[in-house]
Design a protein around this motif. Structure first.
Motif: not given
Length: 120
Positions: A17-37
């Motif tokens: 049930n995440l809204d757009e703002a939550s997803l934007v915030y999440l993807w900002e953090g995921l960018h830092e994890q891009r090499f291990s995902l």
């Protein structure tokens, strides 16, 4: 997530049930994890995120095996959503599963298709 780079291997938040703002915030953090995902599932949340934001992270990811972005992406994109190889070593991805359901790749009103989601 940003304080622990290269820590996440698998991340799933499907139907949270995440809204757009939550997803934007999440993807900002995921960018830092891009090499291990290796596995990522952000599917079936009511919020949608711009394809360009997703692409900026996925174009640098190198180890994904499972990717589920069903009903997560919106908008058009110039260029590929992701490249199936590591930009540093040109090592091929080991992508086994991909779900992009709900993202319109073609614009029927102009009969314009973006062709492939990938650029080789």
């Amino acid at each position: 997530m940003q304080s622990r780079p290269n820590f996440l291997r698998s991340f799933g938040i499907s139907r949270c049930n995440l809204d757009e703002a939550s997803l934007v915030y999440l993807w900002e953090g995921l960018h830092e994890q891009r090499f291990s995902l290796q596995e990522l599932d952000t599917s079936y949340n009511p919020g949608r995120i711009e394809a360009s934001r997703v692409a900026s992270t996925l174009n640098e990811v190198s180890g994904l095996r499972r990717l589920n972005l069903a009903y997560t992406i919106r908008g058009e994109l110039e260029g590929p959503l992701f490249r199936p190889w590591s930009s540093a070593t040109f090592e091929a991805w080991r992508l086994e599963e991909l779900d992009l359901s709900g993202w319109k790749v073609c614009r029927i009103d102009k009969l314009e298709c973006h062709g492939s989601l990938l650029t080789l």
